[in-house]
Every structure is written in structure tokens, then in C-alpha cells.
Design a protein around this motif. Structure first.
Motif, PDB file in Angstrom:
ATOM      1  N   ILE A  29       0.680  -0.967   0.150  1.00  0.00           N
ATOM      2  CA  ILE A  29       0.168   0.639  -0.224  1.00  0.00           C
ATOM      3  C   ILE A  29       0.809   1.396   0.219  1.00  0.00           C
ATOM      4  O   ILE A  29       0.933   2.104  -0.742  1.00  0.00           O
ATOM      5  CB  ILE A  29      -0.829   0.094   1.704  1.00  0.00           C
ATOM      6  N   THR A  30       1.712   1.319   1.004  1.00  0.00           N
ATOM      7  CA  THR A  30       3.121   2.553   1.157  1.00  0.00           C
ATOM      8  C   THR A  30       3.245   2.581  -0.382  1.00  0.00           C
ATOM      9  O   THR A  30       3.357   4.060  -1.071  1.00  0.00           O
ATOM     10  CB  THR A  30       4.173   1.949   1.774  1.00  0.00           C
ATOM     11  N   LYS A  31       3.611   1.599  -0.746  1.00  0.00           N
ATOM     12  CA  LYS A  31       4.513   1.761  -2.541  1.00  0.00           C
ATOM     13  C   LYS A  31       3.373   2.348  -3.089  1.00  0.00           C
ATOM     14  O   LYS A  31       4.139   3.335  -4.110  1.00  0.00           O
ATOM     15  CB  LYS A  31       4.458   0.600  -3.249  1.00  0.00           C
ATOM     16  N   LEU A  32       2.348   1.483  -3.319  1.00  0.00           N
ATOM     17  CA  LEU A  32       1.291   2.647  -4.316  1.00  0.00           C
ATOM     18  C   LEU A  32       0.828   4.088  -4.330  1.00  0.00           C
ATOM     19  O   LEU A  32       0.786   4.394  -5.093  1.00  0.00           O
ATOM     20  CB  LEU A  32      -0.033   1.520  -4.470  1.00  0.00           C
ATOM     21  N   LEU A  33       0.891   4.119  -2.587  1.00  0.00           N
ATOM     22  CA  LEU A  33       0.954   5.649  -2.437  1.00  0.00           C
ATOM     23  C   LEU A  33       1.642   6.409  -2.933  1.00  0.00           C
ATOM     24  O   LEU A  33       1.418   7.497  -2.780  1.00  0.00           O
ATOM     25  CB  LEU A  33       0.158   5.717  -1.023  1.00  0.00           C
ATOM     26  N   PRO A  40       1.724   7.548   3.573  1.00  0.00           N
ATOM     27  CA  PRO A  40       1.371   6.715   4.911  1.00  0.00           C
ATOM     28  C   PRO A  40       1.931   7.316   5.950  1.00  0.00           C
ATOM     29  O   PRO A  40       3.868   5.972   6.176  1.00  0.00           O
ATOM     30  CB  PRO A  40       0.722   5.655   4.251  1.00  0.00           C
ATOM     31  N   ILE A  41       1.948   6.800   6.975  1.00  0.00           N
ATOM     32  CA  ILE A  41       2.777   6.744   8.377  1.00  0.00           C
ATOM     33  C   ILE A  41       2.107   5.323   9.152  1.00  0.00           C
ATOM     34  O   ILE A  41       0.383   5.311   9.630  1.00  0.00           O
ATOM     35  CB  ILE A  41       1.991   7.815   9.379  1.00  0.00           C
ATOM     36  N   VAL A  42       2.598   4.766   9.799  1.00  0.00           N
ATOM     37  CA  VAL A  42       1.616   3.819  10.320  1.00  0.00           C
ATOM     38  C   VAL A  42       1.803   4.331  11.786  1.00  0.00           C
ATOM     39  O   VAL A  42       3.240   4.275  11.853  1.00  0.00           O
ATOM     40  CB  VAL A  42       2.694   1.646  10.279  1.00  0.00           C
ATOM     41  N   VAL A  43       0.053   3.350  12.538  1.00  0.00           N
ATOM     42  CA  VAL A  43       0.207   3.844  13.679  1.00  0.00           C
ATOM     43  C   VAL A  43      -0.151   3.232  14.123  1.00  0.00           C
ATOM     44  O   VAL A  43      -1.185   2.266  13.853  1.00  0.00           O
ATOM     45  CB  VAL A  43      -1.005   5.508  13.839  1.00  0.00           C
ATOM     46  N   SER A  65      -3.264   8.561   6.068  1.00  0.00           N
ATOM     47  CA  SER A  65      -3.229   8.871   4.975  1.00  0.00           C
ATOM     48  C   SER A  65      -4.371   9.760   4.037  1.00  0.00           C
ATOM     49  O   SER A  65      -5.294   9.384   5.261  1.00  0.00           O
ATOM     50  CB  SER A  65      -2.289   7.492   4.226  1.00  0.00           C
ATOM     51  N   ASP A  66      -4.363   9.549   3.319  1.00  0.00           N
ATOM     52  CA  ASP A  66      -5.121  10.369   2.339  1.00  0.00           C
ATOM     53  C   ASP A  66      -5.514   8.611   1.368  1.00  0.00           C
ATOM     54  O   ASP A  66      -3.892   7.974   1.303  1.00  0.00           O
ATOM     55  CB  ASP A  66      -4.485  11.742   1.469  1.00  0.00           C
ATOM     56  N   GLY A  67      -5.349   8.524   0.283  1.00  0.00           N
ATOM     57  CA  GLY A  67      -5.319   8.359  -0.759  1.00  0.00           C
ATOM     58  C   GLY A  67      -6.269   6.864  -0.878  1.00  0.00           C
ATOM     59  O   GLY A  67      -6.386   5.338  -0.473  1.00  0.00           O
ATOM     60  N   TYR A  68      -7.437   7.076   0.371  1.00  0.00           N
ATOM     61  CA  TYR A  68      -8.521   5.409   0.548  1.00  0.00           C
ATOM     62  C   TYR A  68      -8.854   5.075  -1.661  1.00  0.00           C
ATOM     63  O   TYR A  68      -8.900   3.412  -0.660  1.00  0.00           O
ATOM     64  CB  TYR A  68     -10.175   6.238   0.416  1.00  0.00           C
ATOM     65  N   GLY A  75      -9.045  -4.635  -4.186  1.00  0.00           N
ATOM     66  CA  GLY A  75      -9.973  -5.829  -3.810  1.00  0.00           C
ATOM     67  C   GLY A  75     -10.008  -5.156  -2.062  1.00  0.00           C
ATOM     68  O   GLY A  75     -10.787  -6.437  -1.639  1.00  0.00           O
ATOM     69  N   PHE A  76      -9.754  -4.936  -1.093  1.00  0.00           N
ATOM     70  CA  PHE A  76     -11.018  -4.315   0.382  1.00  0.00           C
ATOM     71  C   PHE A  76     -12.058  -3.224   0.342  1.00  0.00           C
ATOM     72  O   PHE A  76     -12.335  -2.997  -0.453  1.00  0.00           O
ATOM     73  CB  PHE A  76      -9.913  -3.078   0.914  1.00  0.00           C
ATOM     74  N   SER A  77     -12.504  -4.133   0.872  1.00  0.00           N
ATOM     75  CA  SER A  77     -14.103  -2.877   0.847  1.00  0.00           C
ATOM     76  C   SER A  77     -14.090  -2.672   1.800  1.00  0.00           C
ATOM     77  O   SER A  77     -13.715  -2.874   3.167  1.00  0.00           O
ATOM     78  CB  SER A  77     -15.391  -4.538   0.275  1.00  0.00           C
ATOM     79  N   LYS A  78     -15.232  -1.811   1.996  1.00  0.00           N
ATOM     80  CA  LYS A  78     -15.098  -0.713   2.849  1.00  0.00           C
ATOM     81  C   LYS A  78     -16.304  -1.227   4.338  1.00  0.00           C
ATOM     82  O   LYS A  78     -17.792  -1.637   3.376  1.00  0.00           O
ATOM     83  CB  LYS A  78     -15.277   0.987   2.745  1.00  0.00           C
ATOM     84  N   LYS A  79     -15.686  -1.375   5.447  1.00  0.00           N
ATOM     85  CA  LYS A  79     -17.030  -1.389   6.082  1.00  0.00           C
ATOM     86  C   LYS A  79     -17.020  -0.129   6.713  1.00  0.00           C
ATOM     87  O   LYS A  79     -16.371  -0.445   8.485  1.00  0.00           O
ATOM     88  CB  LYS A  79     -17.489  -2.957   6.493  1.00  0.00           C
ATOM     89  N   GLY A  80     -18.301   0.836   7.380  1.00  0.00           N
ATOM     90  CA  GLY A  80     -17.521   2.077   8.200  1.00  0.00           C
ATOM     91  C   GLY A  80     -16.501   2.319   7.907  1.00  0.00           C
ATOM     92  O   GLY A  80     -16.066   2.253   6.907  1.00  0.00           O
ATOM     93  N   ARG A  81     -15.967   2.074   9.000  1.00  0.00           N
ATOM     94  CA  ARG A  81     -14.229   2.856   8.373  1.00  0.00           C
ATOM     95  C   ARG A  81     -13.179   2.185   8.370  1.00  0.00           C
ATOM     96  O   ARG A  81     -12.203   2.495   8.364  1.00  0.00           O
ATOM     97  CB  ARG A  81     -13.449   3.440  10.522  1.00  0.00           C
TER      98      ARG A  81
END
Length: 110
Positions: A29-33, A40-43, A65-68, A75-81
């Protein structure tokens, strides 16, 4: 790396241990963003898990991060947050797009 290559790499993580799978997914994900000039920052839990060398375990990846949209393209599906990838059983949460702490305290994990 393009989206199709990234998807393939994500699927190749499926048989890895949970910690390795999460680190691999975070790296992909970091490479793509980064191609979009988004760093992105892992927290949260994964950052603690890395810092404690797995003495603490978490169940998701938290990014500041931005870039949702890229996450959903993978292939990630959004379920709430939460963004969840059923095939590799990885959850990603983006609690904010701005780091409240000091940028001087960031450590790059390679």
C-alpha cells in the motif's frame, strides 16, 4: 508497481504468518501511495507490534494517510471505518489524514 502487480503481491501473502502478512500489505500500500506523492504513516497497534518486536499483537493496520481509493482498488471493501480484504484477511483503518504528533519522531521501517 501497478495495481494488478500489487493485487498479485497481496494474494501471495495469503499463506504468510499474520505479522508478515500485515507488514507486506502495509509495504505494498505504501509503495502505491508513494507514486501519488502520498506518504502513509503506520500508527496504532501495528506500530506498537513493530516497536515491541511482536510482544504486542494487533489485528489491523492503521494508517494516517490520504489515498482511500487505492486501497479499494486493491480489493479491500469498506465496512464503516474499516477496509477489509476477504481473501487475505487483512483489515486497514485510516483514522485520520493528518498526524497529530511530531513528524520529527517518525522512523522509516525498511
Amino acid at each position: 508497481m501497478n495495481i494488478e502487480e500489487a493485487k498479485s503481491k497481496l494474494y501471495s501473502l495469503n499463506n504468510e504468518p499474520k505479522h508478515e502478512k500485515m507488514l507486506g500489505a502495509a509495504a505494498i500500500i505504501t509503495k502505491l501511495l508513494e507514486k501519488e506523492n502520498i506518504r502513509p504513516i503506520v500508527v496504532g497497534g501495528l506500530s506498537v507490534e513493530i516497536y515491541t518486536q511482536q510482544e504486542y499483537a494487533t489485528r489491523d493496520i492503521d494508517f494516517v494517510s490520504d489515498g482511500y481509493d487505492i486501497i479499494q482498488e486493491l480489493g479491500f471493501s469498506k465496512k464503516g471505518r474499516i477496509f477489509y480484504h476477504d481473501a487475505i484477511e487483512i483489515a486497514v483503518e485510516i483514522p485520520d489524514n493528518y498526524l497529530a504528533g511530531s513528524m520529527d519522531r517518525l522512523v522509516r521501517y525498511v
